[in-house]
Design a protein around this motif. Structure first.
Motif, PDB file in Angstrom:
ATOM      1  N   GLU A  63       0.815  -1.222   0.000  1.00  0.00           N
ATOM      2  CA  GLU A  63       0.000   0.000   0.000  1.00  0.00           C
ATOM      3  C   GLU A  63       0.848   1.271   0.000  1.00  0.00           C
ATOM      4  O   GLU A  63       0.319   2.373  -0.033  1.00  0.00           O
ATOM      5  CB  GLU A  63      -0.942   0.009   1.211  1.00  0.00           C
ATOM      6  N   ALA A  64       2.165   1.103   0.036  1.00  0.00           N
ATOM      7  CA  ALA A  64       3.064   2.265   0.091  1.00  0.00           C
ATOM      8  C   ALA A  64       3.934   2.320  -1.163  1.00  0.00           C
ATOM      9  O   ALA A  64       4.151   1.312  -1.826  1.00  0.00           O
ATOM     10  CB  ALA A  64       3.941   2.182   1.334  1.00  0.00           C
ATOM     11  N   HIS A  65       4.421   3.507  -1.451  1.00  0.00           N
ATOM     12  CA  HIS A  65       5.425   3.716  -2.503  1.00  0.00           C
ATOM     13  C   HIS A  65       6.648   4.271  -1.795  1.00  0.00           C
ATOM     14  O   HIS A  65       6.616   5.396  -1.293  1.00  0.00           O
ATOM     15  CB  HIS A  65       4.902   4.694  -3.557  1.00  0.00           C
ATOM     16  N   VAL A  66       7.706   3.464  -1.717  1.00  0.00           N
ATOM     17  CA  VAL A  66       8.883   3.860  -0.948  1.00  0.00           C
ATOM     18  C   VAL A  66      10.149   3.653  -1.772  1.00  0.00           C
ATOM     19  O   VAL A  66      10.334   2.612  -2.388  1.00  0.00           O
ATOM     20  CB  VAL A  66       9.001   3.043   0.366  1.00  0.00           C
ATOM     21  N   ASN A  67      11.009   4.661  -1.757  1.00  0.00           N
ATOM     22  CA  ASN A  67      12.349   4.559  -2.330  1.00  0.00           C
ATOM     23  C   ASN A  67      13.340   4.624  -1.185  1.00  0.00           C
ATOM     24  O   ASN A  67      13.189   5.448  -0.276  1.00  0.00           O
ATOM     25  CB  ASN A  67      12.625   5.725  -3.296  1.00  0.00           C
ATOM     26  N   ALA A  68      14.345   3.761  -1.234  1.00  0.00           N
ATOM     27  CA  ALA A  68      15.402   3.767  -0.226  1.00  0.00           C
ATOM     28  C   ALA A  68      16.720   4.060  -0.929  1.00  0.00           C
ATOM     29  O   ALA A  68      17.116   3.346  -1.838  1.00  0.00           O
ATOM     30  CB  ALA A  68      15.465   2.424   0.488  1.00  0.00           C
ATOM     31  N   THR A  69      17.379   5.117  -0.502  1.00  0.00           N
ATOM     32  CA  THR A  69      18.659   5.520  -1.073  1.00  0.00           C
ATOM     33  C   THR A  69      19.684   5.534   0.040  1.00  0.00           C
ATOM     34  O   THR A  69      19.482   6.186   1.064  1.00  0.00           O
ATOM     35  CB  THR A  69      18.550   6.928  -1.696  1.00  0.00           C
ATOM     36  N   SER A  70      20.791   4.812  -0.144  1.00  0.00           N
ATOM     37  CA  SER A  70      21.817   4.722   0.885  1.00  0.00           C
ATOM     38  C   SER A  70      23.078   5.451   0.437  1.00  0.00           C
ATOM     39  O   SER A  70      23.532   5.299  -0.692  1.00  0.00           O
ATOM     40  CB  SER A  70      22.153   3.250   1.164  1.00  0.00           C
ATOM     41  N   TYR A  71      23.615   6.261   1.352  1.00  0.00           N
ATOM     42  CA  TYR A  71      24.883   6.939   1.104  1.00  0.00           C
ATOM     43  C   TYR A  71      25.656   6.965   2.420  1.00  0.00           C
ATOM     44  O   TYR A  71      25.183   7.512   3.412  1.00  0.00           O
ATOM     45  CB  TYR A  71      24.662   8.370   0.591  1.00  0.00           C
ATOM     46  N   ARG A  73      26.092   4.565   4.374  1.00  0.00           N
ATOM     47  CA  ARG A  73      25.292   3.735   5.283  1.00  0.00           C
ATOM     48  C   ARG A  73      24.183   4.508   5.996  1.00  0.00           C
ATOM     49  O   ARG A  73      23.627   4.057   6.981  1.00  0.00           O
ATOM     50  CB  ARG A  73      26.188   2.985   6.263  1.00  0.00           C
ATOM     51  N   LYS A  74      23.841   5.680   5.472  1.00  0.00           N
ATOM     52  CA  LYS A  74      22.676   6.435   5.939  1.00  0.00           C
ATOM     53  C   LYS A  74      21.603   6.270   4.868  1.00  0.00           C
ATOM     54  O   LYS A  74      21.856   6.510   3.682  1.00  0.00           O
ATOM     55  CB  LYS A  74      23.033   7.908   6.111  1.00  0.00           C
ATOM     56  N   VAL A  75      20.411   5.861   5.267  1.00  0.00           N
ATOM     57  CA  VAL A  75      19.351   5.576   4.313  1.00  0.00           C
ATOM     58  C   VAL A  75      18.316   6.697   4.324  1.00  0.00           C
ATOM     59  O   VAL A  75      17.816   7.085   5.378  1.00  0.00           O
ATOM     60  CB  VAL A  75      18.666   4.224   4.614  1.00  0.00           C
ATOM     61  N   LEU A  76      18.017   7.187   3.143  1.00  0.00           N
ATOM     62  CA  LEU A  76      16.966   8.178   2.931  1.00  0.00           C
ATOM     63  C   LEU A  76      15.743   7.444   2.409  1.00  0.00           C
ATOM     64  O   LEU A  76      15.819   6.749   1.398  1.00  0.00           O
ATOM     65  CB  LEU A  76      17.418   9.228   1.909  1.00  0.00           C
ATOM     66  N   LEU A  77      14.627   7.583   3.108  1.00  0.00           N
ATOM     67  CA  LEU A  77      13.354   7.005   2.655  1.00  0.00           C
ATOM     68  C   LEU A  77      12.486   8.125   2.112  1.00  0.00           C
ATOM     69  O   LEU A  77      12.213   9.104   2.815  1.00  0.00           O
ATOM     70  CB  LEU A  77      12.635   6.312   3.818  1.00  0.00           C
ATOM     71  N   THR A  78      12.051   7.972   0.856  1.00  0.00           N
ATOM     72  CA  THR A  78      11.153   8.944   0.240  1.00  0.00           C
ATOM     73  C   THR A  78       9.980   8.202  -0.371  1.00  0.00           C
ATOM     74  O   THR A  78      10.056   7.011  -0.645  1.00  0.00           O
ATOM     75  CB  THR A  78      11.875   9.764  -0.856  1.00  0.00           C
ATOM     76  N   GLY A  79       8.900   8.911  -0.575  1.00  0.00           N
ATOM     77  CA  GLY A  79       7.696   8.321  -1.149  1.00  0.00           C
ATOM     78  C   GLY A  79       6.504   8.594  -0.255  1.00  0.00           C
ATOM     79  O   GLY A  79       6.468   9.601   0.456  1.00  0.00           O
ATOM     80  N   GLU A  80       5.563   7.675  -0.298  1.00  0.00           N
ATOM     81  CA  GLU A  80       4.326   7.862   0.451  1.00  0.00           C
ATOM     82  C   GLU A  80       3.950   6.595   1.216  1.00  0.00           C
ATOM     83  O   GLU A  80       4.112   5.487   0.726  1.00  0.00           O
ATOM     84  CB  GLU A  80       3.164   8.199  -0.498  1.00  0.00           C
ATOM     85  N   ALA A  81       3.421   6.804   2.413  1.00  0.00           N
ATOM     86  CA  ALA A  81       2.863   5.728   3.229  1.00  0.00           C
ATOM     87  C   ALA A  81       1.420   6.106   3.551  1.00  0.00           C
ATOM     88  O   ALA A  81       1.077   7.288   3.617  1.00  0.00           O
ATOM     89  CB  ALA A  81       3.663   5.565   4.516  1.00  0.00           C
ATOM     90  N   ALA A  82       0.597   5.103   3.742  1.00  0.00           N
ATOM     91  CA  ALA A  82      -0.827   5.333   3.964  1.00  0.00           C
ATOM     92  C   ALA A  82      -1.115   6.064   5.272  1.00  0.00           C
ATOM     93  O   ALA A  82      -2.054   6.852   5.355  1.00  0.00           O
ATOM     94  CB  ALA A  82      -1.588   4.006   3.929  1.00  0.00           C
ATOM     95  N   ASP A  83      -0.304   5.803   6.308  1.00  0.00           N
ATOM     96  CA  ASP A  83      -0.553   6.417   7.611  1.00  0.00           C
ATOM     97  C   ASP A  83       0.748   6.491   8.407  1.00  0.00           C
ATOM     98  O   ASP A  83       1.774   5.943   8.007  1.00  0.00           O
ATOM     99  CB  ASP A  83      -1.613   5.628   8.383  1.00  0.00           C
TER     100      ASP A  83
END
Length: 187
Positions: A63-71, A73-83
């Motif tokens: 139900e979510a659209h999530v991108n995980a980008t690591s640089y 060893r720090k992870v950036l989460l972008t996108g959308e979650a339902a709640d």
């Protein structure tokens, strides 16, 4: 020295790789980028592994659209979650991945973005990167650019001056609604 040795090892092994010219071209390009990267070769590879592991974990969130980008060893989460609960759970799951040092959970609460919106974000990322080329204030190999819903996220190991210059380039690029710095600063 470690980066130079890794680069030479990768380049030396290319003639033995199957897949001919395309693999050799990609391999040489990756080696060149790694040679100018401020991360160690091991951390560079670990970042790739973290992203793959995150994709595996994120598949559970249909139900979510999530991108995980690591640089670094720090992870950036972008996108959308339902709640908010889903956003928090996604962040916790990614934080549990071995070698992850930190998570910047920038997920927005709401409906998943359309393919048209994501396409526009890809164009914005390309435009920001193009404007960063040959800027004279920082190397584009030290900056990772991610765009989500018109907001540009900047990651990398940079000096304060480099980070400020990169943010200014992003901020003044057409189509950018906002800029979020997720940098690690070095002296």
């Amino acid at each position: 020295m470690q980066k130079l040795l890794l680069t030479l090892a990768v380049l030396a092994s290319l003639p033995f790789a199957t897949g001919c010219v395309p693999l050799a071209a990609v391999g040489a390009g990756t080696a060149a980028v790694m040679a100018d990267d401020r991360r160690t070769a091991g951390v560079y590879i670990e970042d790739e592994n973290i992203e793959w592991k995150a994709v595996g974990k994120l598949n559970a969130y249909k139900e979510a659209h999530v991108n995980a980008t690591s640089y670094n060893r720090k992870v950036l989460l972008t996108g959308e979650a339902a709640d908010e609960a889903t956003k928090t759970k996604i962040g916790e799951d990614v934080r549990k991945i071995e070698q992850v040092l930190d998570v910047a959970n920038e997920l927005k609460i709401g409906y998943t973005s359309s393919l048209t919106s994501r396409g526009g974000d890809a164009v914005t990322t390309t435009n920001v990167k193009a404007r960063m080329l040959n800027n004279g204030k920082f190397s584009t190999n030290h900056i990772k650019v991610v765009t989500e819903a018109g907001t540009v996220y900047l990651m990398g190991l940079v000096t304060q001056a480099e980070g400020d210059a990169a943010a200014e380039v992003a901020r003044t690029t057409s189509g950018v609604k906002g800029v979020v710095k997720v940098f690690e600063y070095i002296k």
